[in-house]
Design a protein around this motif. Sequence first.
Motif, mmCIF file in Angstrom:
data_model
loop_
_atom_site.group_PDB
_atom_site.id
_atom_site.type_symbol
_atom_site.label_atom_id
_atom_site.label_comp_id
_atom_site.label_asym_id
_atom_site.label_seq_id
_atom_site.Cartn_x
_atom_site.Cartn_y
_atom_site.Cartn_z
ATOM 1 N N GLY A 133 0.836 -1.206 0.000
ATOM 2 C CA GLY A 133 0.000 0.000 0.000
ATOM 3 C C GLY A 133 0.864 1.246 0.000
ATOM 4 N N MET A 134 1.270 1.687 -1.182
ATOM 5 C CA MET A 134 2.113 2.888 -1.286
ATOM 6 C C MET A 134 1.242 4.139 -1.151
ATOM 7 S SD MET A 134 4.585 3.887 -4.481
ATOM 8 C CE MET A 134 5.405 5.476 -4.556
ATOM 9 N N GLN A 135 0.188 4.228 -1.918
ATOM 10 C CA GLN A 135 -0.845 5.284 -1.903
ATOM 11 C C GLN A 135 -0.377 6.635 -2.429
ATOM 12 O OE1 GLN A 135 -2.973 3.434 -1.712
ATOM 13 N NE2 GLN A 135 -2.968 2.045 0.009
ATOM 14 N N SER A 136 0.820 7.088 -2.029
ATOM 15 C CA SER A 136 1.336 8.366 -2.522
ATOM 16 C C SER A 136 2.810 8.436 -2.151
ATOM 17 C CB SER A 136 0.594 9.528 -1.838
ATOM 18 O OG SER A 136 1.243 10.753 -2.124
ATOM 19 N N ALA A 137 3.556 9.275 -2.899
ATOM 20 C CA ALA A 137 4.944 9.523 -2.500
ATOM 21 C C ALA A 137 5.083 10.915 -1.894
ATOM 22 C CB ALA A 137 5.865 9.379 -3.709
ATOM 23 N N VAL A 138 3.969 11.620 -1.765
ATOM 24 C CA VAL A 138 4.005 13.022 -1.335
ATOM 25 C C VAL A 138 3.683 13.099 0.162
ATOM 26 C CG1 VAL A 138 2.929 15.287 -1.685
ATOM 27 C CG2 VAL A 138 3.324 13.768 -3.641
ATOM 28 N N PRO A 139 4.614 13.642 0.981
ATOM 29 C CA PRO A 139 4.410 13.624 2.436
ATOM 30 C C PRO A 139 3.082 14.230 2.881
ATOM 31 C CG PRO A 139 6.658 14.272 1.929
ATOM 32 C CD PRO A 139 5.944 14.178 0.610
ATOM 33 N N SER A 140 2.664 15.346 2.270
ATOM 34 C CA SER A 140 1.425 15.992 2.747
ATOM 35 C C SER A 140 0.212 15.095 2.467
ATOM 36 C CB SER A 140 1.240 17.362 2.088
ATOM 37 O OG SER A 140 1.156 17.205 0.685
ATOM 38 N N GLU A 141 0.248 14.329 1.377
ATOM 39 C CA GLU A 141 -0.875 13.429 1.071
ATOM 40 C C GLU A 141 -0.882 12.248 2.044
ATOM 41 O OE1 GLU A 141 -0.575 12.491 -3.120
ATOM 42 O OE2 GLU A 141 -0.678 14.615 -3.644
ATOM 43 N N LEU A 155 2.037 -2.211 -6.520
ATOM 44 C CA LEU A 155 1.985 -0.974 -5.733
ATOM 45 C C LEU A 155 0.665 -0.278 -6.034
ATOM 46 C CD1 LEU A 155 5.632 0.370 -6.231
ATOM 47 C CD2 LEU A 155 4.721 -0.834 -4.235
ATOM 48 N N ASP A 156 0.017 0.239 -4.977
ATOM 49 C CA ASP A 156 -1.247 0.983 -5.106
ATOM 50 C C ASP A 156 -0.969 2.478 -5.003
ATOM 51 O OD1 ASP A 156 -2.750 -1.341 -4.934
ATOM 52 O OD2 ASP A 156 -3.190 -1.100 -2.805
ATOM 53 N N LEU A 157 -1.662 3.274 -5.792
ATOM 54 C CA LEU A 157 -1.631 4.736 -5.623
ATOM 55 C C LEU A 157 -3.065 5.268 -5.653
ATOM 56 C CD1 LEU A 157 1.216 5.995 -8.019
ATOM 57 C CD2 LEU A 157 1.316 5.818 -5.523
ATOM 58 N N GLN A 175 7.959 8.156 -8.760
ATOM 59 C CA GLN A 175 8.587 7.374 -7.670
ATOM 60 C C GLN A 175 8.163 5.920 -7.766
ATOM 61 O OE1 GLN A 175 10.620 8.448 -5.259
ATOM 62 N NE2 GLN A 175 10.412 10.661 -5.194
ATOM 63 N N MET A 176 6.888 5.716 -8.067
ATOM 64 C CA MET A 176 6.385 4.350 -8.171
ATOM 65 C C MET A 176 7.068 3.626 -9.342
ATOM 66 S SD MET A 176 3.936 2.520 -10.003
ATOM 67 C CE MET A 176 2.904 3.756 -10.728
ATOM 68 N N LEU A 177 7.151 4.295 -10.496
ATOM 69 C CA LEU A 177 7.763 3.650 -11.659
ATOM 70 C C LEU A 177 9.240 3.346 -11.430
ATOM 71 C CD1 LEU A 177 6.031 5.635 -14.553
ATOM 72 C CD2 LEU A 177 5.795 3.193 -14.031
ATOM 73 N N ALA A 178 9.915 4.194 -10.637
ATOM 74 C CA ALA A 178 11.333 3.957 -10.357
ATOM 75 C C ALA A 178 11.531 2.640 -9.605
ATOM 76 C CB ALA A 178 11.901 5.126 -9.549
ATOM 77 N N LEU A 179 10.496 2.195 -8.924
ATOM 78 C CA LEU A 179 10.607 0.940 -8.155
ATOM 79 C C LEU A 179 10.309 -0.291 -9.011
ATOM 80 C CD1 LEU A 179 8.892 2.230 -4.897
ATOM 81 C CD2 LEU A 179 11.326 1.849 -5.292
ATOM 82 N N GLN A 180 9.882 -0.078 -10.247
ATOM 83 C CA GLN A 180 9.657 -1.141 -11.226
ATOM 84 C C GLN A 180 8.782 -2.295 -10.719
ATOM 85 O OE1 GLN A 180 13.754 -2.005 -12.459
ATOM 86 N NE2 GLN A 180 13.415 -0.612 -14.139
ATOM 87 N N PRO A 181 7.596 -1.953 -10.191
ATOM 88 C CA PRO A 181 6.703 -3.033 -9.782
ATOM 89 C C PRO A 181 6.189 -3.785 -11.013
ATOM 90 C CG PRO A 181 5.527 -0.952 -9.773
ATOM 91 C CD PRO A 181 6.971 -0.619 -10.068
ATOM 92 N N GLU A 182 5.811 -5.042 -10.809
ATOM 93 C CA GLU A 182 5.251 -5.818 -11.927
ATOM 94 C C GLU A 182 3.793 -5.430 -12.180
ATOM 95 O OE1 GLU A 182 7.211 -7.211 -9.597
ATOM 96 O OE2 GLU A 182 8.853 -7.516 -11.032
ATOM 97 N N HIS A 183 3.163 -4.832 -11.169
ATOM 98 C CA HIS A 183 1.719 -4.572 -11.251
ATOM 99 C C HIS A 183 1.413 -3.262 -10.543
ATOM 100 C CE1 HIS A 183 -2.599 -5.161 -10.434
ATOM 101 N NE2 HIS A 183 -2.598 -6.126 -11.313
ATOM 102 N N VAL A 184 0.457 -2.517 -11.082
ATOM 103 C CA VAL A 184 0.102 -1.205 -10.517
ATOM 104 C C VAL A 184 -1.423 -1.095 -10.430
ATOM 105 C CG1 VAL A 184 0.153 1.275 -10.971
ATOM 106 C CG2 VAL A 184 2.132 -0.120 -11.562
ATOM 107 N N SER A 185 -1.922 -0.668 -9.282
ATOM 108 C CA SER A 185 -3.354 -0.377 -9.137
ATOM 109 C C SER A 185 -3.499 1.099 -8.797
ATOM 110 C CB SER A 185 -3.983 -1.201 -8.003
ATOM 111 O OG SER A 185 -3.864 -2.576 -8.261
ATOM 112 N N LEU A 186 -4.339 1.792 -9.551
ATOM 113 C CA LEU A 186 -4.560 3.227 -9.312
ATOM 114 C C LEU A 186 -6.027 3.437 -8.975
ATOM 115 C CD1 LEU A 186 -2.646 4.723 -12.387
ATOM 116 C CD2 LEU A 186 -1.737 4.138 -10.125
ATOM 117 N N TYR A 187 -6.290 4.023 -7.819
ATOM 118 C CA TYR A 187 -7.673 4.193 -7.382
ATOM 119 C C TYR A 187 -8.015 5.669 -7.260
ATOM 120 C CZ TYR A 187 -7.211 -0.712 -6.269
ATOM 121 O OH TYR A 187 -6.999 -2.052 -6.372
ATOM 122 N N ALA A 188 -9.167 6.033 -7.816
ATOM 123 C CA ALA A 188 -9.679 7.385 -7.596
ATOM 124 C C ALA A 188 -10.220 7.441 -6.167
ATOM 125 C CB ALA A 188 -10.798 7.681 -8.588
#
Length: 389
Positions: A123-131, A161-163, A181-194
């Motif tokens: 559960g990454m969710q964001s790379a931005v501290p304020s978020e 990784l989820d964002l 930041q997420m792409l730099a970690l080269q995950p095999e799978h990405v889920s993006l949720y509104a």
Amino acid sequence: MSACEAISIYIHIPFCTTKCTYCAFNTYTNQESLIQPFTEAVARELRIVGSSAPGTPAHTVFFGGGTPSLLTPRQLDAILQAVTDSFVLAAGAEISLEANPNDLDRDYLAALRSLGINRLSIGMQSAVPSELALFARRHDNDAVVRAVSAARAAGFDNINLDLIYGVPHQTLDNWATSLNQMLALQPEHVSLYALGLEDGTPMKRWVERGQLPAPDDDLSADMYELATERLTAAGYEQYEISNWSKPGRACRHNLQYWYNLPYIGVGPGAHGFAGGIRYSTILNPQRYIRALQNDAADCPFPLTPAVAEWTALDQRGEIAETLIMSLRLTRQGVERAAFARRFGVDLLDVHGETIERFARFGLLSVDDERVRLTERGRLLSNVIFRELV
Ligand code: SF4
């Protein structure tokens, strides 16, 4: 249910250390003392379901939550033992675990691997501290970087990784930062949720009281478009409205849902669909644990004493659910030959008028092999789904 139909198994772990401000999942904080009796109850629930349909093959297991990484390796092992004792688990089965990055140190990851867990969803969710602070997440971005690196060292080669996008105060630049930041970690799978404003959550209250701006739909659409471009350029294939993967790395467990194929759900508040029955279990962990101390002799597959509600689906209901789920699959959509094999009727004979109308509006594409949402159709998918039921 046919004895050779491979099922999936979802195990809901309803515990979290803290509650995120947007989260309406069935999870509880400060309940650590329940984790051990819960583990025993889940193992019993699996054995009850398995004993009512002996020899049922299973091909995916998913520990979701909640925070499954709060369980010790010994507790996860006890649950997996109940899975392998009760079902015929395929060689090479996909076994996923959702994890908070803070929980993933080297020893824990090595233990997960030795249990056969071969896919991590972090559960990454964001790379931005304020978020992350707005979400009240208990991790920071460095923890995600450390967790992915430790997971690679432990041998995990299938990481999701989820964002979250569409967050109050989130700018397109902030979103690009999280994506990069997420792409730099080269995950095999990405889920993006509104971000959804769910009833009972602090996030929804803050927006209703005007303490936070409401999510901006146009900006969210721009974020989705940016993500689609970046992910495509980085070699990811979109296979579902919210999911992308490297070739061959689509989540097999989630595909089972989207094909509307059978799955068992265990744990408090889990949902399942098997043997033509859709069901959900008791939400409250203490009541769930108590229910599983009851006699299960009269429970037909897939029911157990922990089931709170169930309904038998007729063919019409199963067709409607299958269409709604499978139309989420952006590349495959509804495969007409598979549909005809499963239901003994051509898709266009059942919903031809509706499908042709949406095709004329440019919302569905129809050919001899499949029916799919067009890009425009994805934005209006709820309208289409409503008509199909
Ligand atoms: S960690 Fe996940 S399940 Fe737990 S509160 Fe946060 S979003 Fe909800």
